[in-house]
Design an enzyme around this catalytic site. Sequence first.
Site, PDB file in Angstrom:
ATOM      1  NE  ARG A 156      -2.547   0.988   3.500  1.00  0.00           N
ATOM      2  CZ  ARG A 156      -2.831   1.226   4.998  1.00  0.00           C
ATOM      3  NH1 ARG A 156      -4.250   1.293   4.906  1.00  0.00           N
ATOM      4  NH2 ARG A 156      -2.610   2.174   5.885  1.00  0.00           N
ATOM      5  CG  ASP A 177       7.005  -3.312   9.489  1.00  0.00           C
ATOM      6  OD1 ASP A 177       7.090  -3.864   8.223  1.00  0.00           O
ATOM      7  OD2 ASP A 177       7.101  -2.385   9.934  1.00  0.00           O
ATOM      8  CB  THR A 236      -2.044   7.459  -2.887  1.00  0.00           C
ATOM      9  OG1 THR A 236      -1.133   6.376  -3.269  1.00  0.00           O
ATOM     10  CG2 THR A 236      -1.074   8.598  -3.663  1.00  0.00           C
ATOM     11  CG  ASP A 275       3.200  -2.849   9.525  1.00  0.00           C
ATOM     12  OD1 ASP A 275       2.886  -3.791   8.966  1.00  0.00           O
ATOM     13  OD2 ASP A 275       3.908  -1.728   8.285  1.00  0.00           O
TER      14      ASP A 275
HETATM   15  C1  PRP Z   1      -1.677  -4.458   4.594  1.00  0.00           C
HETATM   16  C2  PRP Z   1      -2.326  -5.346   4.448  1.00  0.00           C
HETATM   17  C3  PRP Z   1      -2.955  -4.953   3.539  1.00  0.00           C
HETATM   18  C4  PRP Z   1      -2.906  -3.506   3.215  1.00  0.00           C
HETATM   19  C5  PRP Z   1      -4.699  -3.236   4.040  1.00  0.00           C
HETATM   20  O1  PRP Z   1      -0.412  -4.395   3.598  1.00  0.00           O
HETATM   21  O2  PRP Z   1      -2.026  -6.434   5.328  1.00  0.00           O
HETATM   22  O3  PRP Z   1      -2.781  -6.003   2.869  1.00  0.00           O
HETATM   23  O4  PRP Z   1      -2.080  -2.639   3.991  1.00  0.00           O
HETATM   24  O5  PRP Z   1      -4.689  -1.972   3.379  1.00  0.00           O
HETATM   25  P1  PRP Z   1      -6.458  -1.369   2.526  1.00  0.00           P
HETATM   26  O6  PRP Z   1      -6.724  -2.714   2.375  1.00  0.00           O
HETATM   27  O7  PRP Z   1      -5.564   0.050   3.088  1.00  0.00           O
HETATM   28  O8  PRP Z   1      -5.153  -1.711   1.259  1.00  0.00           O
HETATM   29  P2  PRP Z   1       1.271  -3.304   3.279  1.00  0.00           P
HETATM   30  O9  PRP Z   1       0.589  -2.666   2.618  1.00  0.00           O
HETATM   31  O10 PRP Z   1       1.888  -2.791   5.039  1.00  0.00           O
HETATM   32  O11 PRP Z   1       2.157  -4.344   2.919  1.00  0.00           O
HETATM   33  P3  PRP Z   1       2.289  -5.437   3.782  1.00  0.00           P
HETATM   34  O12 PRP Z   1       1.829  -7.195   3.825  1.00  0.00           O
HETATM   35  O13 PRP Z   1       3.654  -5.632   2.828  1.00  0.00           O
HETATM   36  O14 PRP Z   1       3.540  -5.481   5.145  1.00  0.00           O
END
Ligand code: PRP
Length: 206
Positions: free
Chosen positions: A103, A202, A107, A199
């Site tokens: 994500r 993480d 944005t 997170d």
């Molecule tokens: C997080 C989570 C989802 C997303 C949810 O991933 O695991 O995939 O954000 O957000 P949304 O519903 O607003 O789209 P992240 O981008 O932190 O990636 P990662 O799993 O690699 O840590």
Amino acid sequence: MAVHVVDHPLVRHKLGILREAGISTSRFRDLALEISRLLTYEATKDLVTEHKTIEGWAGKVEVEMIKGKKITVVPILRAGLGMMDGVLDMVPGARVSVVGFYRDEETLQPVEYYVKLAKNIDERSALILDPMLATGGTLLATIELLKKSGCTDIKGLFLVAAPEGIERVVAAHPDVDIYTASIDEKLNDAGYILPGLGDAGDKIFG
Ligand code: PRP
């Protein structure tokens, strides 16, 4: 679409520990897997069985076996990998389809970086795995990708989900079922779920 909150004392207990700020990586990983097994138990309740006659210890016996559509689990990289082995414990015959999205922090839009779907995915039921459903952007992108590949039976399994994200996905894909251990309160200004888990990626990857 139906939204199922898997409301069970074991789930509530495990999720409570998962929310602790100082939780260790290994504890977070273990609990994410344990809750994923319980979510899978609920999400597979509609699987159809068929009767078969087998040779039992005292002669022929009629038993039930899962029939029909086969399953693919779809962990969303990275954090979805933290649920995958728990789900595969319950459905060991499932194929794995991997989808990578991160994500964009500014944005909040999902950015695709990897896709490798199981063969004959159009003949399989898909179980999307992600610890968090926040704005819903990542789930929407994943559902669209699966539908373009011919998938017609799609469910999503989450540890926590925000009402804002659920609403968006419900509006766009009324045929997709969501299973979550909790519907949390809301998103903060940065798009994080409150009270949430922090997170999850993480916490799982350290
Ligand atoms: C997080 C989570 C989802 C997303 C949810 O991933 O695991 O995939 O954000 O957000 P949304 O519903 O607003 O789209 P992240 O981008 O932190 O990636 P990662 O799993 O690699 O840590």
